[in-house]
Design a protein around this motif. Structure first.
Motif, PDB file in Angstrom:
ATOM      1  N   ALA A 124      28.611 -45.260 -41.121  1.00 40.37           N
ATOM      2  CA  ALA A 124      29.714 -44.735 -41.925  1.00 40.37           C
ATOM      3  C   ALA A 124      30.426 -43.597 -41.188  1.00 40.37           C
ATOM      4  CB  ALA A 124      29.189 -44.254 -43.275  1.00 40.37           C
ATOM      5  N   LEU A 125      29.652 -42.745 -40.555  1.00 35.24           N
ATOM      6  CA  LEU A 125      30.246 -41.647 -39.787  1.00 35.24           C
ATOM      7  C   LEU A 125      31.144 -42.185 -38.692  1.00 35.24           C
ATOM      8  CD1 LEU A 125      30.485 -38.670 -38.944  1.00 35.24           C
ATOM      9  CD2 LEU A 125      28.374 -38.970 -37.609  1.00 35.24           C
ATOM     10  N   LEU A 171      35.986 -32.905 -46.101  1.00 31.41           N
ATOM     11  CA  LEU A 171      34.571 -32.990 -46.455  1.00 31.41           C
ATOM     12  C   LEU A 171      34.191 -34.457 -46.397  1.00 31.41           C
ATOM     13  CD1 LEU A 171      31.900 -31.811 -47.540  1.00 31.41           C
ATOM     14  CD2 LEU A 171      32.814 -32.134 -49.852  1.00 31.41           C
ATOM     15  N   LEU A 172      33.344 -34.814 -45.445  1.00 29.45           N
ATOM     16  CA  LEU A 172      32.921 -36.203 -45.265  1.00 29.45           C
ATOM     17  C   LEU A 172      31.550 -36.383 -45.904  1.00 29.45           C
ATOM     18  CD1 LEU A 172      33.164 -39.034 -44.178  1.00 29.45           C
ATOM     19  CD2 LEU A 172      32.526 -38.189 -41.900  1.00 29.45           C
ATOM     20  N   VAL A 173      31.520 -37.058 -47.042  1.00 32.50           N
ATOM     21  CA  VAL A 173      30.291 -37.259 -47.808  1.00 32.50           C
ATOM     22  C   VAL A 173      29.678 -38.604 -47.442  1.00 32.50           C
ATOM     23  CG1 VAL A 173      29.334 -37.550 -50.125  1.00 32.50           C
ATOM     24  CG2 VAL A 173      31.124 -35.841 -49.719  1.00 32.50           C
ATOM     25  N   LEU A 174      28.421 -38.577 -47.007  1.00 29.04           N
ATOM     26  CA  LEU A 174      27.671 -39.798 -46.682  1.00 29.04           C
ATOM     27  C   LEU A 174      26.589 -39.933 -47.742  1.00 29.04           C
ATOM     28  CD1 LEU A 174      27.383 -39.224 -42.820  1.00 29.04           C
ATOM     29  CD2 LEU A 174      29.181 -40.427 -44.083  1.00 29.04           C
ATOM     30  N   ARG A 175      26.884 -40.687 -48.788  1.00 30.16           N
ATOM     31  CA  ARG A 175      26.063 -40.723 -49.991  1.00 30.16           C
ATOM     32  C   ARG A 175      25.052 -41.867 -49.937  1.00 30.16           C
ATOM     33  NH1 ARG A 175      23.686 -43.052 -54.657  1.00 30.16           N
ATOM     34  NH2 ARG A 175      24.227 -41.889 -56.513  1.00 30.16           N
ATOM     35  N   SER A 181      20.280 -36.214 -55.526  1.00 26.41           N
ATOM     36  CA  SER A 181      19.066 -35.519 -55.982  1.00 26.41           C
ATOM     37  C   SER A 181      18.878 -34.203 -55.239  1.00 26.41           C
ATOM     38  CB  SER A 181      17.836 -36.417 -55.770  1.00 26.41           C
ATOM     39  OG  SER A 181      17.545 -36.562 -54.386  1.00 26.41           O
ATOM     40  N   ARG A 182      19.746 -33.942 -54.276  1.00 25.23           N
ATOM     41  CA  ARG A 182      19.661 -32.718 -53.485  1.00 25.23           C
ATOM     42  C   ARG A 182      20.697 -31.723 -53.995  1.00 25.23           C
ATOM     43  NH1 ARG A 182      15.245 -34.486 -52.270  1.00 25.23           N
ATOM     44  NH2 ARG A 182      14.696 -35.288 -50.222  1.00 25.23           N
ATOM     45  N   LEU A 183      20.224 -30.627 -54.546  1.00 27.40           N
ATOM     46  CA  LEU A 183      21.117 -29.608 -55.086  1.00 27.40           C
ATOM     47  C   LEU A 183      22.103 -29.129 -54.033  1.00 27.40           C
ATOM     48  CD1 LEU A 183      21.979 -27.640 -57.295  1.00 27.40           C
ATOM     49  CD2 LEU A 183      20.130 -26.118 -56.569  1.00 27.40           C
ATOM     50  N   TRP A 184      21.614 -28.982 -52.810  1.00 28.81           N
ATOM     51  CA  TRP A 184      22.465 -28.498 -51.721  1.00 28.81           C
ATOM     52  C   TRP A 184      23.674 -29.413 -51.532  1.00 28.81           C
ATOM     53  CZ3 TRP A 184      21.197 -24.150 -48.665  1.00 28.81           C
ATOM     54  CH2 TRP A 184      22.049 -23.914 -47.597  1.00 28.81           C
ATOM     55  N   CYS A 185      23.453 -30.713 -51.543  1.00 29.97           N
ATOM     56  CA  CYS A 185      24.538 -31.673 -51.310  1.00 29.97           C
ATOM     57  C   CYS A 185      25.567 -31.628 -52.433  1.00 29.97           C
ATOM     58  CB  CYS A 185      23.969 -33.089 -51.185  1.00 29.97           C
ATOM     59  SG  CYS A 185      22.859 -33.333 -49.772  1.00 29.97           S
ATOM     60  N   VAL A 186      25.094 -31.638 -53.685  1.00 29.32           N
ATOM     61  CA  VAL A 186      26.015 -31.594 -54.817  1.00 29.32           C
ATOM     62  C   VAL A 186      26.802 -30.286 -54.809  1.00 29.32           C
ATOM     63  CG1 VAL A 186      26.200 -31.687 -57.325  1.00 29.32           C
ATOM     64  CG2 VAL A 186      24.498 -33.092 -56.160  1.00 29.32           C
ATOM     65  N   ALA A 187      26.138 -29.196 -54.448  1.00 30.53           N
ATOM     66  CA  ALA A 187      26.802 -27.901 -54.408  1.00 30.53           C
ATOM     67  C   ALA A 187      27.918 -27.885 -53.362  1.00 30.53           C
ATOM     68  CB  ALA A 187      25.793 -26.795 -54.118  1.00 30.53           C
ATOM     69  N   GLU A 188      27.737 -28.601 -52.252  1.00 31.16           N
ATOM     70  CA  GLU A 188      28.781 -28.651 -51.230  1.00 31.16           C
ATOM     71  C   GLU A 188      30.049 -29.296 -51.787  1.00 31.16           C
ATOM     72  OE1 GLU A 188      25.894 -28.834 -47.281  1.00 31.16           O
ATOM     73  OE2 GLU A 188      26.794 -30.685 -48.045  1.00 31.16           O
ATOM     74  N   TYR A 204      34.592 -40.203 -48.877  1.00 32.81           N
ATOM     75  CA  TYR A 204      33.338 -40.466 -49.581  1.00 32.81           C
ATOM     76  C   TYR A 204      32.853 -41.877 -49.260  1.00 32.81           C
ATOM     77  CZ  TYR A 204      30.135 -40.698 -53.599  1.00 32.81           C
ATOM     78  OH  TYR A 204      29.037 -40.827 -54.401  1.00 32.81           O
ATOM     79  N   PHE A 205      31.711 -41.961 -48.579  1.00 34.53           N
ATOM     80  CA  PHE A 205      31.133 -43.245 -48.212  1.00 34.53           C
ATOM     81  C   PHE A 205      29.817 -43.438 -48.945  1.00 34.53           C
ATOM     82  CE2 PHE A 205      34.068 -42.658 -44.784  1.00 34.53           C
ATOM     83  CZ  PHE A 205      34.379 -43.924 -44.309  1.00 34.53           C
ATOM     84  N   ASP A 206      29.695 -44.554 -49.631  1.00 32.42           N
ATOM     85  CA  ASP A 206      28.414 -44.947 -50.218  1.00 32.42           C
ATOM     86  C   ASP A 206      27.683 -45.764 -49.166  1.00 32.42           C
ATOM     87  OD1 ASP A 206      26.265 -46.018 -51.606  1.00 32.42           O
ATOM     88  OD2 ASP A 206      27.405 -46.250 -53.466  1.00 32.42           O
ATOM     89  N   ILE A 207      26.736 -45.150 -48.468  1.00 32.72           N
ATOM     90  CA  ILE A 207      26.090 -45.820 -47.336  1.00 32.72           C
ATOM     91  C   ILE A 207      25.149 -46.921 -47.798  1.00 32.72           C
ATOM     92  CG2 ILE A 207      26.281 -43.740 -45.939  1.00 32.72           C
ATOM     93  CD1 ILE A 207      23.242 -43.352 -46.311  1.00 32.72           C
ATOM     94  N   ARG A 208      24.863 -46.997 -49.100  1.00 35.51           N
ATOM     95  CA  ARG A 208      24.010 -48.071 -49.616  1.00 35.51           C
ATOM     96  C   ARG A 208      24.738 -49.404 -49.598  1.00 35.51           C
ATOM     97  NH1 ARG A 208      22.996 -45.723 -55.349  1.00 35.51           N
ATOM     98  NH2 ARG A 208      25.267 -45.612 -55.080  1.00 35.51           N
TER      99      ARG A 208
END
Length: 242
Positions: A124-125, A171-175, A181-188, A204-208
């Motif tokens: 995805a990146l 902001l490139l999100v690799l979800r 489930s990671r507070l750090w990620c959601v906070a970003e 925003y990429f859903d890597i699943r």
């Protein structure tokens, strides 16, 4: 602004089937209110991204911004390999791949959970980077925690994280499964939106599924570091954030 950004965050997370209310819970509403109150009490001089960093690091806003300018780095995308996402353990050799950068000249802040699998994350990146190359004729400059934080200055760099985040154009999100489930990620994500950045500044990429859920056009560079009233992410006990 707070209510509108919650709506935007809800829209973003709708792609994953996660309720926005769940995110509000993990973002510690009480801490958020206390942080906003402290920002208001300190006055207009803390109206930049440096305000949040100053609260976390115990510095003035100006000192926080100055520290961030000395610490911010970026890594050219073509120097990033899949194996660099093996672990969050700091590495001096990987840090040496990054170069000193300037706020607002870093093309993307990479937001991901280290516990998510590296293969789809890296695909995805590269997909986003390839699009950037096609549009701009060069590889993008990326902020990736493991490659851009010096092993001997982790705490100082994490204290400047809100400024680093505000100083990146996308902001490139690799979800993956673990991301929300990671507070750090959601906070970003939340901090980025609270800096008055639009949804179009988030890729925003859903890597699943290996399919981009939200893939905006490449944004134009900002002219100033956006302000923030959101709380800083929590500092992990050791190592880098997951």
């Amino acid at each position: 602004l707070v209510s509108s950004n919650r709506m935007v965050l809800s829209h973003l997370l709708a792609h994953t089937g996660v309720l926005a209310a769940d995110c509000v819970v993990v973002l510690w509403p009480n801490l958020r209110v206390r942080t906003q109150g402290a920002l208001m009490a300190r006055g207009a001089q803390l109206g930049s991204a440096g305000a949040v960093a100053s609260l976390l690091a115990g510095l003035t806003s100006e000192e926080a911004m100055m520290l961030a300018r000395t610490l911010i780095r970026a890594v050219p995308a073509d120097a990033v390999l899949e194996e660099h996402f093996d672990t969050s353990i700091p590495s001096s050799s990987l840090f040496d791949l990054s170069v000193p950068a300037k706020l607002l000249e870093v093309d993307a802040f990479i937001s991901h959970a280290w516990s998510d699998p590296k293969e789809p994350k890296y695909r995805a990146l590269r997909r986003w980077c390839d699009d950037f190359v096609n549009l701009n004729g060069r590889e993008p400059l990326l902020w990736i925690d493991r490659l851009c934080i010096a092993p001997d200055s982790i705490q100082s760099s994490l204290a400047c994280l809100p400024v680093f985040l505000g100083g990146c154009n996308t902001l490139l999100v690799l979800r993956g499964d673990e991301y929300l489930s990671r507070l750090w990620c959601v906070a970003e994500i939340f901090c980025f939106l609270e800096m008055e950045r639009s949804l179009d500044s988030i890729a925003y990429f859903d890597i699943r599924t290996d399919v981009p859920s939200h893939r905006p056009s490449m944004p134009e560079p900002s002219t100033s570091v956006p302000s923030s009233t959101a709380p800083p992410p929590p500092t992990p006990p050791d190592g880098l954030a997951e």
